[in-house]
Design an enzyme around this catalytic site. Sequence first.
Site, PDB file in Angstrom:
ATOM      1  N   GLU A  72       1.032  -1.398  -0.071  1.00  0.00           N
ATOM      2  CA  GLU A  72       0.027   0.106  -0.025  1.00  0.00           C
ATOM      3  C   GLU A  72       0.826   1.226  -0.015  1.00  0.00           C
ATOM      4  O   GLU A  72       1.862   1.311   1.060  1.00  0.00           O
ATOM      5  CB  GLU A  72      -0.858   0.157   1.296  1.00  0.00           C
ATOM      6  CG  GLU A  72      -1.648   1.059   1.289  1.00  0.00           C
ATOM      7  CD  GLU A  72      -2.800   1.203   2.359  1.00  0.00           C
ATOM      8  OE1 GLU A  72      -2.741   0.035   3.388  1.00  0.00           O
ATOM      9  OE2 GLU A  72      -3.488   2.107   2.654  1.00  0.00           O
TER      10      GLU A  72
ATOM     11  N   ARG B  29       5.243 -12.746   9.625  1.00  0.00           N
ATOM     12  CA  ARG B  29       6.090 -11.669   9.209  1.00  0.00           C
ATOM     13  C   ARG B  29       7.271 -11.410  10.136  1.00  0.00           C
ATOM     14  O   ARG B  29       7.480 -12.326  10.993  1.00  0.00           O
ATOM     15  CB  ARG B  29       4.934 -10.343   9.480  1.00  0.00           C
ATOM     16  CG  ARG B  29       4.900 -10.056  10.949  1.00  0.00           C
ATOM     17  CD  ARG B  29       3.571  -9.148  11.321  1.00  0.00           C
ATOM     18  NE  ARG B  29       3.963  -7.659  10.803  1.00  0.00           N
ATOM     19  CZ  ARG B  29       3.366  -7.236   9.785  1.00  0.00           C
ATOM     20  NH1 ARG B  29       2.481  -7.575   9.059  1.00  0.00           N
ATOM     21  NH2 ARG B  29       3.526  -5.919   9.545  1.00  0.00           N
TER      22      ARG B  29
ATOM     23  N   LYS C  38       4.152   0.893   9.345  1.00  0.00           N
ATOM     24  CA  LYS C  38       4.420   2.239   8.789  1.00  0.00           C
ATOM     25  C   LYS C  38       3.853   3.238   9.375  1.00  0.00           C
ATOM     26  O   LYS C  38       4.257   4.389   9.632  1.00  0.00           O
ATOM     27  CB  LYS C  38       3.856   2.015   7.329  1.00  0.00           C
ATOM     28  CG  LYS C  38       4.729   1.515   6.040  1.00  0.00           C
ATOM     29  CD  LYS C  38       3.870   1.241   5.048  1.00  0.00           C
ATOM     30  CE  LYS C  38       3.087   0.142   4.839  1.00  0.00           C
ATOM     31  NZ  LYS C  38       2.584  -0.176   3.500  1.00  0.00           N
TER      32      LYS C  38
END
Length: 555
Positions: free
Chosen positions: A34, A258, A268
């Site tokens: 994104e 992850r 982020k």
Amino acid sequence: MSEERSLNFIEEIIEKDLANGAHKGRVHTRFPPEPNGYLHIGHAKSICLNFGLAKKYKGKCNLRFDDTNPVTEDTEYVDSIMNDVRWLGFEWDELHYTSDYFQQLHDFAVKLIEKGLAYVDDSTAEEIAALKGNIDKPGSNSPYRDRSVEENLELFAAMRDGKYADGEKVLRAKIDMGHPNLLLRDPIIYRIKHAHHHRTGDTWCIYPMYDFAHGQSDSIEEITHSICTLEFIHHRPLYDWCIEKLEIFPSHQYEFARLNLNYTVMSKRKLLQLVNEKHVSGWDDPRMPTISGMRRRGYTPESIRKFAETIGVAKRENLIDIGLLEFCVREHLNKVALRRMAVLDPIKLIITNYPEGQTELLNAENNPEDENGGHREISFSNTLWIEREDFMENPPAKYFRLGKGLKVRLKHAFIVECEDYKTDENGKVTEVYCKYFPESRSGSDTSGIKVKGTMHWLDVNTAKEAEIRLYDRLFKVENPAAEEGDFKDYINTDSLTIIPKAYIEPALAETAETDRFQFLRIGYFALDKDSTADKIVFNKTVGLKDSWAKEQKKG
Ligand code: ATP
Ligand code: MG
């Protein structure tokens, strides 16, 4: 850099699929960021995995910008992401934007409505939440759930045409309000948002939710193996439901753990806070876990790829030691970095028996690890810079550096013996006096003198000034995001040390940001982008000490 290793679980799945002839022997992956921030080392892991699989199985990998949220996304991020992927050494086969599929996704929504599988809901967010139930309690149907197909088509068209304000209506999939998986209790698939999109402008005022965009985009691109992180595991039934009901290409989702690294944060949203609140100088601050920060600090793509390979692909989350990443960086830099000398905390060394005003050039190897590394010439005179910590007034036993009566070799040069030193009015050492042994020259030493220590140095006449920036961990605790309170309370305020005036070899004044150096006995360094013709700035990438390997031996 590929070493023999067993297959990871995703490779096992792919090899089984290939053996069964699934997808006509095709492997097609994608990396779907994104564009709402810069990429971090966790994304690097995903990039290496997705592009790496495509390479290994002679398939394809797409770069797709998952740009369904007009509010947080920006072209600055798009550009940085493309740059970072390429810097890591990968090239996408196809470049896509989810926003390019807005019309198609809208048409998919219409198709669901026509099949009686989606409805427009006028409830507020609070009302929807209230009817959702919880893990122990099934939800209840919305009063709008039984609208006719015609009415839903009309209302959805009106939503698209901008007849309603944000939040006034949503489109929901009609699945099962009693479903044990809460994500399948009639999830919202479209929402109204009157916002300017960085690519589609004001064309749309309705935007698909993640779950109604991601799988469909995979399907449009005929992705065979859609790899994402574990937190999406509960989304998989919805991913499959949409594909099944829309009767579109059957992409399949696989989840892996992850990457989490200690002493940093990796979302982020949190990284953006560090930037906006000026805890760091920007997304590419060398202390940031971003790819751009690591690049600026001097990490190499090879070392990051090696790190990704080393940690492997896990099915369960864990916290990886930053020392392992540093180990990979050090290992690669040891092979490629040019050796140079720099003095960070200088004092003068004066050679009393070397002729005043004379200079000679000495031959110095650029990199003992590289046969083709070549040589350079360095100048030597009677006045040199040495490191303050390489001299002691009262040296203890086994101090193999300088002190009155002690001998050392000056790297690439001669053996010297300390005879005296001078202090200022505060007792601080300012000058060290030595005699040198002319016949001890490196490469043609006939002196017969044995010394235990070798020191770096610079000729005062030719050394250039530089600013050196040293970095420490950005956080004081291993897992700041898991601590009580705000993660920013755990920032290490001593993570940046600036040495305004150090000395470097003159050759270092003309280098590129892509060059990598080892400053002898100090560590690895790279030129910072703040460097100008008047002011040279170097970043310390990583030290020489291999604390990781030591830990491994202990463990
Ligand atoms: P963040 O939580 O840091 O904001 P994100 O998951 O929202 O990250 P995306 O841009 O959606 O970021 O991620 C793009 C791809 O990178 C996704 O497939 C995601 O699963 C993967 N990814 C993100 N963070 C990690 C990580 N720490 N380790 C491995 N893969 C990751
Ligand atoms: Mg995300």
